[in-house]
Design a protein around this motif. Structure first.
Motif, short mmCIF file in Angstrom:
data_model
loop_
_atom_site.label_atom_id
_atom_site.label_comp_id
_atom_site.label_asym_id
_atom_site.label_seq_id
_atom_site.Cartn_x
_atom_site.Cartn_y
_atom_site.Cartn_z
N ASN A 69 0.84 -1.20 0.00
CA ASN A 69 0.00 0.00 0.00
C ASN A 69 0.88 1.25 0.00
N VAL A 114 3.79 1.37 -1.31
CA VAL A 114 4.34 1.48 -2.67
C VAL A 114 3.29 2.11 -3.59
N ALA A 115 2.04 1.73 -3.37
CA ALA A 115 0.97 2.27 -4.21
C ALA A 115 0.86 3.78 -4.04
N LYS A 116 1.23 4.26 -2.86
CA LYS A 116 1.17 5.71 -2.62
C LYS A 116 2.07 6.47 -3.57
N LEU A 117 3.14 5.80 -4.00
CA LEU A 117 4.09 6.47 -4.87
C LEU A 117 3.44 6.91 -6.18
#
Lengths: 151, 784
Positions: free
Chosen positions: B773, B775-778
């Motif tokens: 999650n 990483v998804a923020k990136l």
């Protein structure tokens, strides 16, 4: 009901055979409010494998940059390379002012292929305009990009 | 003699041993029999035969057995040696025997009259016992035992495709003896060139020189003039060949009729040998050249090109561009079997179908999402120079030879042969032959009537014919649920609303893109496809297809029957590795295609790119990728490496697919639904559509917007957007991570655009992230 300030998500675990497929639904804005804690490895500016932009770290022109399209590889590729190299390495106050010959040669070549290089008149005008305005070395990169855009 | 020596060497210790034994036994026997002189002490020896006669018999038995044993051993050794010798002969004769041929050449050239007979030819060879190759020739006419086994490997070799170097020279041996008797019928001068060409039988291409000498006699001056410059391009054959045309031109032209049929006839039985195919084919360019003055100049191909690109697709064009950018004044020749210059494939199953222009099949122009129009051709025809101008072009250029297939590749000689028997030599070569659509066995078995109502979709001509067909029929069925099948289904589905067309799509998976998307997304996608007007039949396996009353009836394994007018098969791509045999290139058994290293190199001076390349990806392992952007990236990389860069495959290529104007995704890396996945989704807004994506980036083709974005910093933060209308979709937009051993190896960006550099970075790092999650923020899939 969800509290907007609190992190809120629905986690759905879907197991298909032995594959785990996790679904996360996040609430717009709140769940991703805090910056990411995931760490990315720092880029090495001199990595020889990496694809480069228009200018290499060494300062040379990357003729193979996708941003150039077919300019350096077409029938007028040689003329284009000569003209643009001259412009790039020009140290004159008005950048590229000593490159008129090369640009003329390029223009002549491009006129022979109107299908490939449409709107040459606009290009020449753009060049003349950009060479008239004073360019500092800081602006050279932007000058080059604007020059390319005008092509 | 040598044989005897080695055999004796082997047997000598044995002989010595057995002779000592014999002597000892004889001595003992003699002792017993009293035949030995009495100087031997009369005292009994410990080994003396106390028992008398019976002991004698024992000794005789022992001696006998030893001798028999020795004899058996000797026999087996000799036999084994013979076998090993034979194996060695075969092995040596399969190697080039230049040395051997040079030696006979000297005696031959010094005695031209003697050469008139084939027998002295054979007789000369026995003078050279050491080179094993002439041994084969000796053995052929003289020893009767040798030719049958020697012939067998030759026949077998000719039965195989003689591209293998081991087979080629063996096969060459066969026609050279037979061709000897036939020239014997002629007067002296013609046999002289035939015999002279014997020494040159070493190199595969110089065998081609054999008929070229008789051939120049056909029209004495022109071809002789042409032959030297043509063969001068072949470095290995050059010095030998150039001598050859001169003697034949001196000989009487009347004899020329006989040698051509003779070598040609002889090569007929071994016609399977591709190297020999050079033999009868070499005459033909001469024949053309003979009447060459009357033919248009366009048939004059360059005999040599520094850069040769086999295949005229995306990878090839990208390589051409790369070479021209890096090597100033480079001369690049593209050889394609299609009748058109290089073009891009994605619009053939997407944009071209959405065009409002009725003449789209002619113009092949399409409007991109941003309104800009462009052609599918990478460059208009004026970009390329003509093949005959290539040699003389001061600043080089790119030339395209259309409608030409490369049928043979000679790696040692650095040249290729086209289907019209032209030979072109190169310095560096790229193989970008792509592939051929896979067919369904049930359709091939079904016969002519079904086959002519089936389209295997890949090329421009397939698009043109399908467009025409789809306007004149009532029902069309697409077999295949992958990228191509789903895109075509959606495109035709949209057309079905305009004209009365039923569009059916069937595939064995549970949903569209079943092998790519996780199940929940695949199901969702199937619903979208259905909304585009397609009748989707999932979990469908085709059992048989028959043609009844101009209609096709598809029988499925579960009993369902589907009636339709036309079938489009989109069941995969078979990589084109036709050149692997003749070029001696490795083919990958797991993924298909030519096996190449991380720098896309197959062998020295040969690179492979695009759909046909099974390459080593440093991050993701060995793979073969069939996407447009990969063709661009790999073609560009191959071009760089052909101009000396030595860079491995590093910049990860991406791919994309649009299912209608509202749903699209971009993906990178290994995106296989059999891997565990983690998906992070959010609500979509109207900005999250493919259309909006291309409008924002200002480019038309998605891959262009991604690949040409390299100059910008990787983590781009989006500008705040005005509030937009929320879409009702559950899977509005999001990121799906594909994991292998806890490392992200693939990412799908679902309705999230212009974030590919972030995804590329994550895969490049190859880190094990704890919380995806984060990483998804990136990707900043939210706009605040």
């Amino acid at each position: 009901m969800t509290n907007k300030t609190q992190r809120c998500y629905i986690l759905k675990l879907v197991k298909t055979e032995d594959k785990q497929q996790i679904l996360t639904f996040i609430n717009g804005g709140t769940d991703h409010a805090t910056p990411s804690s995931a760490e990315l490895i720092e880029e090495d500016p001199n990595d020889p494998y990496e694809e480069r932009g228009l200018i290499f770290p060494s300062g040379e022109i990357n003729w193979n940059c996708p941003c150039l399209g077919g300019m350096a590889s077409g029938p007028c590729g040689t003329e284009f390379k000569d003209a643009f190299s001259c412009f790039h390495y020009s140290k004159e106050e008005v950048k590229g002012s000593e490159c008129l010959e090369q640009f003329r040669a390029m223009q002549e070549c491009m006129q022979r292929y109107p299908e490939l290089y449409p709107q040459e008149d606009e290009k020449v005008q753009e060049y003349e305009r950009s060479s008239e305005t004073k360019q500092t070395s800081q602006d050279s990169a932007s000058a080059e990009t604007s020059f390319l855009q005008s092509l | 003699m040598l044989k005897c020596r080695t055999v004796w060497k082997k047997l000598a210790p044995l002989a010595r041993a057995s002779s000592t034994l014999c002597r000892q036994n004889v001595r003992r026997a003699g002792l017993n029999n009293g035949k030995m002189p009495s100087c031997v002490p009369a005292g009994h020896m410990s080994t003396g035969p106390a028992g008398g006669g019976r002991e004698n018999q024992m000794y005789f038995l022992l001696v006998g057995v030893t001798c028999v044993g020795g004899g058996v051993y000797a026999y087996r050794t000799i036999k084994g040696d013979h076998q090993r010798y034979q194996d060695r002969i075969d092995e040596i004769s399969s190697r080039p025997h230049k040395q051997a041929t040079e030696e006979p050449a000297i005696p031959i050239q010094s005695e031209p009259p003697a050469v008139a007979e084939p027998e002295p030819q054979a007789a000369l060879s026995p003078e050279e016992p050491s080179p094993p190759a002439p041994d084969v020739e000796i053995l052929a006419p003289i020893e009767t035992t040798e030719p049958p086994p020697a012939d067998e490997p030759m026949v077998e070799a000719s039965a195989e495709e003689a591209a293998e170097p081991s087979a080629a020279p063996v096969v060459e041996e066969e026609p050279s003896p037979p061709s000897e008797p036939s020239p014997a019928e002629l007067t002296e001068p013609p046999p002289a060139p035939v015999a002279e060409s014997e020494p040159t039988a070493a190199a595969a291409e110089s065998l081609a020189a054999e008929p070229t000498e008789p051939q120049p006699e056909e029209s004495a001056e022109e071809p002789v003039v042409e032959a030297p410059p043509e063969e001068a391009a072949e470095p290995s054959a050059a010095p030998v060949v150039e001598e050859e045309p001169s003697p034949p031109s001196e000989s009487s032209p009347a004899e020329f009729t006989e040698p051509p049929p003779a070598p040609v006839a002889e090569s007929e039985p071994t016609a399977a040998a591709e190297s020999l195919a050079a033999e009868p084919t070499e005459p033909q360019p001469e024949v053309v050249a003979e009447s060459g003055d009357s033919l248009p100049a366009s048939l004059q191909f360059p005999s040599h090109t520094p850069y040769l690109l086999i295949g005229g697709g995306t990878a090839s064009f990208a390589a051409a561009r790369s070479i021209r950018a890096r090597d100033p004044g480079a001369k690049v020749l593209i050889v394609t079997d299609e009748p058109v210059p290089p073009y891009m494939r994605p619009p053939l199953s997407k944009e071209l179908w959405f065009s409002d222009d009725p003449s789209v099949t002619e113009t092949l122009r399409f409007k991109q999402w941003n309104g800009k129009e462009r052609s599918i051709y990478f460059q208009p025809p004026s970009f390329y120079i003509s093949a005959e101008e290539l040699d003389g072009a001061e600043n080089g250029g790119v030339a395209v030879l259309t409608s030409k297939t490369v049928v043979h590749m000679d790696v040692r000689g650095n040249k290729i042969k086209l289907d019209d028997n032209t030979e072109i030599s190169y310095d560096k070569c790229l193989i970008a032959t792509g592939g051929v659509p896979r067919s369904l066995q049930v359709i091939e078995r079904a016969g002519e009537e079904v086959m002519k109502r089936t389209t295997l979709f890949r090329k421009v001509e397939d698009f043109k014919s399908l467009d025409k067909v789809s306007r004149n029929i009532k029902s069309i069925t697409i077999i295949g649920g992958g990228f191509l099948g789903s895109e075509l289904a959606c495109a035709l589905g949209r057309r079905s609303t305009e004209c009365d067309l039923e569009v059916i799509q069937m595939f064995p998976e549970k949903g569209n893109m079943g092998k790519v998307l996780p199940e929940y997304l695949s199901n969702w996608t199937t619903e979208k496809v259905k909304k585009e007007g397609v009748k989707v039949i999932s979990e469908a396996l085709v059992k048989s297809v028959v043609c009844k009353d101009e209609k096709l009836e598809i029988q499925l394994k579960d009993g369902r029957l589907v009636k339709t007018d036309h079938i489009v098969a989109a069941v995969g791509l078979e990589p084109n590795v036709d050149l692997a045999k003749s070029a001696g290139l490795e083919v990958d058994s797991d993924f298909g295609g030519f096996r190449v290293n991380a720098e896309l190199q197959a062998r020295s001076n040969i690179w492979v790119a695009g759909d046909a390349a099974c390459f080593y990806d440093i991050r993701l392992g060995r793979r073969r990728v069939e996407h447009h952007d990969h063709a661009v990236v790999s073609g560009r990389l191959a071009g760089e490496n052909m101009t000396g860069a030595n860079k491995p495959y590093w910049h990860q290529s991406m791919f994309w697919s649009d299912l209608g104007p509202d749903v699209g995704y971009e993906a990178i890396g290994i995106v296989d639904s059999s891997l565990p996945t983690v998906g992070v989704f959010a609500k979509a807004t109207s900005k999250d559509t493919p259309k909006a994506a291309t409008e924002k980036s200002g480019t038309g083709i998605r891959s262009e917007s991604e690949t040409e974005d390299t100059a910008v910093s990787p983590v781009a933060s989006p500008t705040p957007a005005p509030p937009a209308v929320l879409q009702k979709d559950e899977y509005g937009k999001g990121v799906i991570f594909y994991l292998r051993d806890k490392v992200v190896v693939g990412i799908i960006l679902w309705n999230v655009f212009n974030r590919m550099p972030v995804a590329r970075k994550i895969i490049k790092d190859g880190e094990q992230h704890v919380d995806l999650n984060e990483v998804a923020k990136l990707f900043n899939i939210h706009d605040d």
